[in-house]
Design a protein around this motif. Structure first.
Motif, PDB file in Angstrom:
ATOM      1  N   ASP A   1       0.863  -1.181   0.000  1.00  0.00           N
ATOM      2  CA  ASP A   1       0.000   0.000   0.000  1.00  0.00           C
ATOM      3  C   ASP A   1       0.904   1.236   0.000  1.00  0.00           C
ATOM      4  N   ILE A   2       1.149   1.776  -1.179  1.00  0.00           N
ATOM      5  CA  ILE A   2       2.089   2.888  -1.334  1.00  0.00           C
ATOM      6  C   ILE A   2       1.579   4.147  -0.645  1.00  0.00           C
ATOM      7  N   ASN A   3       0.277   4.414  -0.697  1.00  0.00           N
ATOM      8  CA  ASN A   3      -0.263   5.609  -0.061  1.00  0.00           C
ATOM      9  C   ASN A   3      -0.075   5.561   1.453  1.00  0.00           C
ATOM     10  N   ARG A   4      -0.356   4.415   2.035  1.00  0.00           N
ATOM     11  CA  ARG A   4      -0.169   4.249   3.477  1.00  0.00           C
ATOM     12  C   ARG A   4       1.302   4.341   3.845  1.00  0.00           C
ATOM     13  N   THR A   5       2.155   3.765   3.009  1.00  0.00           N
ATOM     14  CA  THR A   5       3.597   3.829   3.246  1.00  0.00           C
ATOM     15  C   THR A   5       4.099   5.267   3.195  1.00  0.00           C
ATOM     16  N   ALA A   6       3.597   6.020   2.218  1.00  0.00           N
ATOM     17  CA  ALA A   6       3.992   7.427   2.082  1.00  0.00           C
ATOM     18  C   ALA A   6       3.611   8.210   3.332  1.00  0.00           C
ATOM     19  N   SER A   7       2.395   8.011   3.825  1.00  0.00           N
ATOM     20  CA  SER A   7       1.939   8.705   5.031  1.00  0.00           C
ATOM     21  C   SER A   7       2.789   8.325   6.235  1.00  0.00           C
ATOM     22  N   LEU A   8       3.151   7.053   6.323  1.00  0.00           N
ATOM     23  CA  LEU A   8       3.980   6.571   7.433  1.00  0.00           C
ATOM     24  C   LEU A   8       5.347   7.254   7.429  1.00  0.00           C
ATOM     25  N   ILE A   9       5.969   7.355   6.259  1.00  0.00           N
ATOM     26  CA  ILE A   9       7.302   7.965   6.141  1.00  0.00           C
ATOM     27  C   ILE A   9       7.250   9.439   6.544  1.00  0.00           C
ATOM     28  N   LEU A  10       6.263  10.159   6.038  1.00  0.00           N
ATOM     29  CA  LEU A  10       6.148  11.578   6.356  1.00  0.00           C
ATOM     30  C   LEU A  10       5.831  11.796   7.833  1.00  0.00           C
ATOM     31  N   ASP A  11       4.965  10.972   8.390  1.00  0.00           N
ATOM     32  CA  ASP A  11       4.645  11.075   9.817  1.00  0.00           C
ATOM     33  C   ASP A  11       5.880  10.793  10.670  1.00  0.00           C
ATOM     34  N   ASP A  12       6.683   9.816  10.255  1.00  0.00           N
ATOM     35  CA  ASP A  12       7.903   9.484  10.998  1.00  0.00           C
ATOM     36  C   ASP A  12       8.885  10.647  10.990  1.00  0.00           C
ATOM     37  N   PHE A  13       8.994  11.327   9.854  1.00  0.00           N
ATOM     38  CA  PHE A  13       9.891  12.487   9.798  1.00  0.00           C
ATOM     39  C   PHE A  13       9.363  13.621  10.670  1.00  0.00           C
ATOM     40  N   ARG A  14       8.082  13.931  10.515  1.00  0.00           N
ATOM     41  CA  ARG A  14       7.496  15.074  11.227  1.00  0.00           C
ATOM     42  C   ARG A  14       7.542  14.905  12.737  1.00  0.00           C
ATOM     43  N   SER A  15       7.490  13.680  13.203  1.00  0.00           N
ATOM     44  CA  SER A  15       7.496  13.417  14.647  1.00  0.00           C
ATOM     45  C   SER A  15       8.903  13.225  15.202  1.00  0.00           C
ATOM     46  N   GLY A  16       9.907  13.182  14.305  1.00  0.00           N
ATOM     47  CA  GLY A  16      11.283  12.991  14.752  1.00  0.00           C
ATOM     48  C   GLY A  16      11.687  11.542  14.901  1.00  0.00           C
ATOM     49  N   ARG A  17      10.829  10.617  14.479  1.00  0.00           N
ATOM     50  CA  ARG A  17      11.159   9.203  14.650  1.00  0.00           C
ATOM     51  C   ARG A  17      12.273   8.740  13.719  1.00  0.00           C
ATOM     52  N   ILE A  18      12.477   9.438  12.610  1.00  0.00           N
ATOM     53  CA  ILE A  18      13.592   9.081  11.724  1.00  0.00           C
ATOM     54  C   ILE A  18      14.903   9.598  12.304  1.00  0.00           C
ATOM     55  N   GLY A  19      14.818  10.625  13.142  1.00  0.00           N
ATOM     56  CA  GLY A  19      16.016  11.183  13.773  1.00  0.00           C
ATOM     57  C   GLY A  19      15.950  12.695  13.823  1.00  0.00           C
ATOM     58  N   GLN A  20      16.982  13.298  14.398  1.00  0.00           N
ATOM     59  CA  GLN A  20      17.072  14.759  14.473  1.00  0.00           C
ATOM     60  C   GLN A  20      17.599  15.274  13.135  1.00  0.00           C
ATOM     61  N   ILE A  21      16.717  15.859  12.375  1.00  0.00           N
ATOM     62  CA  ILE A  21      17.022  16.214  10.988  1.00  0.00           C
ATOM     63  C   ILE A  21      16.696  17.677  10.716  1.00  0.00           C
ATOM     64  N   THR A  22      17.650  18.382  10.116  1.00  0.00           N
ATOM     65  CA  THR A  22      17.437  19.742   9.635  1.00  0.00           C
ATOM     66  C   THR A  22      17.631  19.728   8.129  1.00  0.00           C
ATOM     67  N   LEU A  23      16.691  20.291   7.406  1.00  0.00           N
ATOM     68  CA  LEU A  23      16.715  20.227   5.945  1.00  0.00           C
ATOM     69  C   LEU A  23      17.458  21.388   5.304  1.00  0.00           C
ATOM     70  N   GLU A  24      17.810  22.407   6.106  1.00  0.00           N
ATOM     71  CA  GLU A  24      18.463  23.594   5.547  1.00  0.00           C
ATOM     72  C   GLU A  24      19.666  24.005   6.390  1.00  0.00           C
ATOM     73  N   LYS A  25      20.651  24.567   5.705  1.00  0.00           N
ATOM     74  CA  LYS A  25      21.851  25.073   6.366  1.00  0.00           C
ATOM     75  C   LYS A  25      21.975  26.578   6.084  1.00  0.00           C
ATOM     76  N   PRO A  26      22.667  27.315   6.962  1.00  0.00           N
ATOM     77  CA  PRO A  26      22.832  28.758   6.718  1.00  0.00           C
ATOM     78  C   PRO A  26      23.452  29.068   5.367  1.00  0.00           C
ATOM     79  N   GLU A  27      24.355  28.205   4.907  1.00  0.00           N
ATOM     80  CA  GLU A  27      24.988  28.484   3.605  1.00  0.00           C
ATOM     81  C   GLU A  27      24.041  28.339   2.427  1.00  0.00           C
ATOM     82  N   ASP A  28      22.833  27.781   2.680  1.00  0.00           N
ATOM     83  CA  ASP A  28      21.844  27.672   1.611  1.00  0.00           C
ATOM     84  C   ASP A  28      21.249  29.028   1.256  1.00  0.00           C
ATOM     85  N   ILE A  29      21.425  30.016   2.128  1.00  0.00           N
ATOM     86  CA  ILE A  29      20.893  31.352   1.867  1.00  0.00           C
ATOM     87  C   ILE A  29      21.798  32.052   0.849  1.00  0.00           C
ATOM     88  N   LEU A  30      21.204  32.469  -0.241  1.00  0.00           N
ATOM     89  CA  LEU A  30      22.008  33.113  -1.297  1.00  0.00           C
ATOM     90  C   LEU A  30      22.355  34.530  -0.921  1.00  0.00           C
TER      91      LEU A  30
END
Length: 285
Positions: free
Chosen positions: A256-285
């Motif tokens: 069930d790809i839709n359910r899997t997709a929701s699971l992955i996103l929920d895991d990221f949003r709740s921090g279950r995948i780990g402590q993750i930051t998607l942006e760095k200061p050097e990304d600012i142009l």
């Protein structure tokens, strides 16, 4: 993936905030520590103008600790003292009150010199949807007053909340801006849940998140789902592996790809995948 969302109530909310600013002393700008660039509404500088401002990096507990430090240094170089917070747990709340008093000290001293013994500091909390504004206010007030929810668009109307004898807060609806010029910004907002899932292609969003994870934090993805990444960079295959391992199975032994997709996103949003930051200061142009 085209992500655009600017419903009519966003423009109305912006107008309302502009009207209420004259009533407040300080603007508390709440950002998502995982996406400090993408969660910073570019309209806020214009909206807030010359008002005293505090920047709070919320959800810092599920952001990368090293990048938290780098972002702290970035804002300090801009002359802003950022506050790392976790509104849900109450971390950083005392720092917000302390910084508010520091910013208002000169004004309060001047008023006292004129014979006014007491003035309540009034602050407005501003930020994008689902960044934790109402949760922050409830924790500061030590009671459930502001409406909260795990989905964007919960706060609907103006609410003044008394924190103590010296401090009051104005909760405001979350506001986005009319157009995301950078697709990365739209994706980051979608990844973190700032945009309603109902208007998104969740499966495509999860695929794009996996692509980013393979590049930026493959070890965390592997640790969470125990899927081999080095020999397999095919996103669809990885989605199927995750879905199968997590029991997201339809009749006929199909994933069930839709359910899997929701699971992955929920895991990221709740921090279950780990402590993750998607942006760095050097990304600012």
């Amino acid at each position: 993936m085209n992500i655009q969302w600017y419903p009519g109530h966003m423009a109305k909310a912006k107008r309302k905030i502009l009207e209420e600013l004259k009533l407040v002393d300080i603007a508390i700008e709440l950002l998502d520590a995982r996406i400090p660039i993408s969660s910073r509404n570019p309209d806020v500088d214009e909206i807030v103008g010359n008002k005293k401002r505090i920047v709070v990096l919320n959800k810092s507990d599920i952001a990368d600790p090293q990048l938290n430090n780098e972002w702290k240094e970035y804002f300090e170089k801009k002359g802003i003292t950022p506050i790392m917070a976790n509104a849900a747990k109450g971390t950083g709340l005392r720092d917000i009150l302390k910084e508010s008093k520091r910013l208002m000290k000169e004004d309060l001293d001047r008023l006292r010199s004129k014979g006014l013994k007491h003035k309540t500091i009034r602050a407005l909390v501003i930020g994008i949807p689902n960044v934790g504004k109402s949760t922050l206010i409830n924790k500061l007030a030590n009671r459930s007053i502001a409406q909260t929810g795990d989905r964007p668009g919960v706060t609907k109307s103006k609410q003044w909340i008394k924190v103590n004898e010296d401090f009051e807060l104005l909760d405001t609806p979350g506001i986005l801006w009319p157009k995301f010029d950078d697709e990365t910004v739209g994706l980051n907002l979608a990844f973190t849940g700032a945009i309603k899932d109902e208007i998104l292609d969740i499966e495509d969003l999860a695929r794009k998140f996996i692509l980013k994870a393979i590049t930026d934090f493959p070890d965390k993805l592997y640790k969470r789902y125990n899927v081999e990444l080095e020999s397999d960079s095919d996103v669809e295959c990885i989605m199927n592996k995750i879905g199968r391992k997590r029991g997201c199975i339809l009749s006929g032994d199909e994933v069930d790809i839709n359910r899997t997709a929701s699971l992955i996103l929920d895991d990221f949003r709740s921090g279950r995948i780990g402590q993750i930051t998607l942006e760095k200061p050097e990304d600012i142009l």
